[in-house]
Design an enzyme around this catalytic site. Structure first.
Site, mmCIF file in Angstrom:
data_model
loop_
_atom_site.group_PDB
_atom_site.id
_atom_site.type_symbol
_atom_site.label_atom_id
_atom_site.label_comp_id
_atom_site.label_asym_id
_atom_site.label_seq_id
_atom_site.Cartn_x
_atom_site.Cartn_y
_atom_site.Cartn_z
ATOM 1 N NE ARG A 146 -3.732 -2.134 2.634
ATOM 2 C CZ ARG A 146 -3.552 -3.287 3.268
ATOM 3 N NH1 ARG A 146 -2.396 -3.513 3.885
ATOM 4 N NH2 ARG A 146 -4.497 -4.203 3.288
ATOM 5 C CG HIS A 277 -5.014 0.928 -3.554
ATOM 6 N ND1 HIS A 277 -4.177 0.723 -2.479
ATOM 7 C CD2 HIS A 277 -6.027 0.033 -3.410
ATOM 8 C CE1 HIS A 277 -4.670 -0.242 -1.713
ATOM 9 N NE2 HIS A 277 -5.781 -0.683 -2.252
ATOM 10 N NE ARG A 280 -3.175 -3.595 -1.269
ATOM 11 C CZ ARG A 280 -2.765 -4.497 -0.367
ATOM 12 N NH1 ARG A 280 -1.489 -4.775 -0.261
ATOM 13 N NH2 ARG A 280 -3.632 -5.122 0.401
ATOM 14 C CG HIS A 303 -6.822 -8.749 1.186
ATOM 15 N ND1 HIS A 303 -7.039 -9.057 -0.143
ATOM 16 C CD2 HIS A 303 -6.537 -7.418 1.217
ATOM 17 C CE1 HIS A 303 -6.903 -7.971 -0.874
ATOM 18 N NE2 HIS A 303 -6.600 -6.963 -0.077
#
Length: 328
Positions: A146, A277, A280, A303
């Site tokens: 991130r 982002h 990613r 996650h």
């Protein structure tokens, strides 16, 4: 006598926003969370004509959140952040329970697929980037970091021997390990040699310390000046820590990378709404496209739930992918 004690205790009691800051810092929340929560609480108080939150409850919170959705047309994530700030205020600072907010008008959150760049598009973007921003963008795509994880990366958490990066205190307060791209190893080592020379100069000039998380500065007084704790991407100038008042070198502002990437996307002629982002997103999508297991990708991304990672399978399985048009 009891009346005098009460008056004295009220006079010595910190102001509400100072109490909020104290609780946030005891819980080791980031300074960005502190700033966001304090700002939302201020807005809540001003919306209700500067009434003290102790005098208000569910009805006033509902009115404010509905105002944000209906009149200010904020995104659902913005409304949820405001709600989190107010729940924190009542539950953790004022020690009051808020009932079920059943009448809140919720901001709509339309389902959106992540913006993913193809390999050819990424090559065009990287060709337009140079220096440190290009190196950082490479880590976002090559390691799945991130934006703030990259900006806050410490020297000690980059392992060139094992070709891996340890991401500390990521989203949800968790640590995880991801890969260090082999192609970035040499450029990153060159960059760190330059930063180490700057750090040694800072030490000679009487600076050289860096912000340490939690209570590490008390446990290890000398750690803040050690090379391993320095940021991989430090700021170009010495600044004042807003919490401690110390003059030290913080990490680079994330806006530098964001602006550099936006310029590169535009210069590359890409019309997609790509941002940091998106790199990613591209990392995850391309790994799945290569046949890697979704659980592996989930761990690399950090996650909590695999359902979050499943969004990238939807990108791969959009109608038309793998199907030849009758026009061709």
């Amino acid at each position: 006598m009891p009346a005098n004690i009460t008056i004295t205790s009220l006079a010595n009691k910190p102001k509400l926003l100072d109490q909020v800051r104290d609780v946030i810092r005891r819980r080791h929340y980031s300074i960005r969370t502190e700033q966001a929560y304090v700002d939302w609480i201020k807005r809540f108080i001003l919306y209700h004509d500067k009434r003290h939150p102790r005098e208000m409850a569910e009805e006033e919170v509902t009115q404010f959140l509905t105002y944000l959705a209906r009149d200010r047309n904020v995104a659902s994530s913005t409304q949820n952040q405001a709600l989190s700030a107010l729940l924190f205020l009542y539950k953790d600072v004022l020690k009051q329970e808020i009932g079920w907010l059943k009448n809140v008008e919720r901001a709509r959150r339309p389902a959106k697929l992540p913006v993913v760049l193809a390999h050819a598009e990424l090559k065009r973007v990287f060709a337009q980037m140079h220096g440190v921003p290009k190196l950082m963008a490479g880590l976002l795509y090559g390691s799945g970091l991130r934006l703030m994880e990259c900006v806050r990366l410490r020297v000690k958490d980059v392992d060139f021997e094992l070709a891996q990066i340890t991401v500390r205190d990521a989203k949800g307060g968790k640590d995880r390990v991801t890969m260090l791209p082999i192609n970035l190893s040499e450029p990153l080592q060159r960059h760190l040699r330059q930063m180490k020379a700057r750090h040694e100069q800072d030490l000679e000039d009487g600076f050289g310390s860096v912000h340490l998380p939690f209570a590490l500065s008390r446990k290890f007084p000398n750690a803040a000046r050690q090379w391993g704790w320095q940021y991989v991407f430090p700021s170009s100038r010495i600044s004042v820590d807003p919490r401690t008042g110390k003059r030290q070198r913080h990490h680079m502002a994330e806006g530098i990378l964001q602006s550099a990437l936006n310029r590169a996307v535009h210069a590359a002629g890409i019309v997609k709404r790509a941002n940091c982002h998106s790199l990613r997103h591209s990392f995850a999508t391309h790994l799945l496209k290569r046949g890697y297991d979704i659980r592996t990708v989930q761990e690399l991304l950090g996650h909590k739930d695999v359902s979050t990672t499943m969004i990238y399978t939807h990108v791969l399985n959009r109608p038309g992918i793998g199907v030849r048009s009758p026009l061709d």
